[in-house]
Motif scaffolding. Structure first.
Motif, mmCIF file in Angstrom:
data_model
loop_
_atom_site.group_PDB
_atom_site.id
_atom_site.type_symbol
_atom_site.label_atom_id
_atom_site.label_comp_id
_atom_site.label_asym_id
_atom_site.label_seq_id
_atom_site.Cartn_x
_atom_site.Cartn_y
_atom_site.Cartn_z
ATOM 1 N N UNK A 44 0.836 -1.198 0.000
ATOM 2 C CA UNK A 44 0.000 0.000 0.000
ATOM 3 C C UNK A 44 0.870 1.247 0.000
ATOM 4 N N UNK A 45 0.431 2.280 -0.693
ATOM 5 C CA UNK A 45 1.190 3.530 -0.668
ATOM 6 C C UNK A 45 1.104 4.169 0.721
ATOM 7 N N UNK A 46 2.123 4.916 1.049
ATOM 8 C CA UNK A 46 2.130 5.568 2.360
ATOM 9 C C UNK A 46 1.114 6.706 2.385
ATOM 10 N N UNK A 47 0.784 7.126 3.581
ATOM 11 C CA UNK A 47 -0.173 8.214 3.722
ATOM 12 C C UNK A 47 0.383 9.499 3.119
ATOM 13 N N UNK A 48 1.668 9.734 3.275
ATOM 14 C CA UNK A 48 2.285 10.931 2.706
ATOM 15 C C UNK A 48 2.201 10.911 1.181
ATOM 16 N N UNK A 51 -1.432 11.569 0.147
ATOM 17 C CA UNK A 51 -1.745 12.976 0.357
ATOM 18 C C UNK A 51 -1.123 13.839 -0.729
ATOM 19 N N UNK A 52 0.096 13.522 -1.135
ATOM 20 C CA UNK A 52 0.725 14.302 -2.207
ATOM 21 C C UNK A 52 0.005 14.083 -3.535
ATOM 22 N N UNK A 53 -0.472 12.870 -3.792
ATOM 23 C CA UNK A 53 -1.248 12.613 -5.006
ATOM 24 C C UNK A 53 -2.581 13.361 -4.938
ATOM 25 N N UNK A 54 -3.225 13.363 -3.778
ATOM 26 C CA UNK A 54 -4.505 14.050 -3.624
ATOM 27 C C UNK A 54 -4.363 15.560 -3.737
ATOM 28 N N UNK A 55 -3.209 16.079 -3.423
ATOM 29 C CA UNK A 55 -2.987 17.527 -3.525
ATOM 30 C C UNK A 55 -2.613 17.971 -4.931
ATOM 31 N N UNK A 56 -2.344 17.045 -5.822
ATOM 32 C CA UNK A 56 -2.012 17.389 -7.204
ATOM 33 C C UNK A 56 -3.277 17.927 -7.877
ATOM 34 N N UNK A 57 -3.199 19.076 -8.568
ATOM 35 C CA UNK A 57 -4.410 19.704 -9.133
ATOM 36 C C UNK A 57 -5.179 18.819 -10.108
ATOM 37 N N UNK A 112 -15.790 22.400 -2.874
ATOM 38 C CA UNK A 112 -15.135 23.156 -1.807
ATOM 39 C C UNK A 112 -14.105 22.301 -1.086
ATOM 40 N N UNK A 113 -14.493 21.087 -0.721
ATOM 41 C CA UNK A 113 -13.573 20.234 0.024
ATOM 42 C C UNK A 113 -12.362 19.823 -0.805
ATOM 43 N N UNK A 114 -12.555 19.560 -2.097
ATOM 44 C CA UNK A 114 -11.444 19.131 -2.939
ATOM 45 C C UNK A 114 -10.550 20.281 -3.371
ATOM 46 N N UNK A 115 -11.145 21.402 -3.715
ATOM 47 C CA UNK A 115 -10.349 22.496 -4.267
ATOM 48 C C UNK A 115 -9.815 23.450 -3.212
ATOM 49 N N UNK A 116 -10.463 23.524 -2.065
ATOM 50 C CA UNK A 116 -10.020 24.449 -1.018
ATOM 51 C C UNK A 116 -9.574 23.709 0.238
ATOM 52 N N UNK A 117 -10.271 22.622 0.560
ATOM 53 C CA UNK A 117 -10.086 21.960 1.845
ATOM 54 C C UNK A 117 -8.808 21.170 2.026
ATOM 55 N N UNK A 118 -8.221 20.625 0.971
ATOM 56 C CA UNK A 118 -7.042 19.772 1.170
ATOM 57 C C UNK A 118 -5.796 20.568 1.382
#
Length: 118
Positions: A44-48, A51-57, A112-118
């Motif tokens: 499994x990928x690490x949480x970090x 999170x970095x993949x989820x923060x990619x635009x 809002x949660x995806x574009x501002x919240x992360x």
């Protein structure tokens, strides 16, 4: 006599594209995060990393598209389930407002949660 623009073709377009996107992407995500990673078949990928993949635009845009289209797919399907299945055509304005209003509200919250919240 002027014809007013009907939103029905747009709603059917959102319904069909939401069904297509959900049918292609959700099973892959469920397979990976529900079976492959927990079973240990692939590390499994690490949480970090997640999170970095989820923060990619681009990832945020793809997730937002998936969520918005899936919500409008649900709204259209639920609307016609109430119309045809339960024969509630006399409550048409309330059903339309509830279904598509709920999908729109969920889309705004997801945006809002995806574009501002992360």
């Amino acid at each position: 006599m002027k014809r007013r623009a009907e939103p029905e073709p747009l709603l059917w377009l959102l319904f069909s594209s939401g069904g297509l996107v959900a049918a292609l992407l959700l099973p892959v995500l469920l397979l990976l995060f529900g079976l492959v990673f927990p079973a240990g078949w692939v590390s499994a990928p690490s949480q970090a990393h997640l999170l970095s993949v989820a923060r990619f635009p681009l990832t945020r845009i793809v997730l937002l598209g998936l969520l918005v289209l899936a919500l409008f797919h649900w709204a259209h399907r639920f609307r016609y389930t109430l119309y045809e299945g339960l024969q509630l055509k006399h409550l048409s304005p309330l059903i339309i407002f509830g279904c598509y209003g709920g999908a729109l509200a969920g889309s705004v919250i997801a945006g809002y949660l995806l574009l501002v919240g992360l």
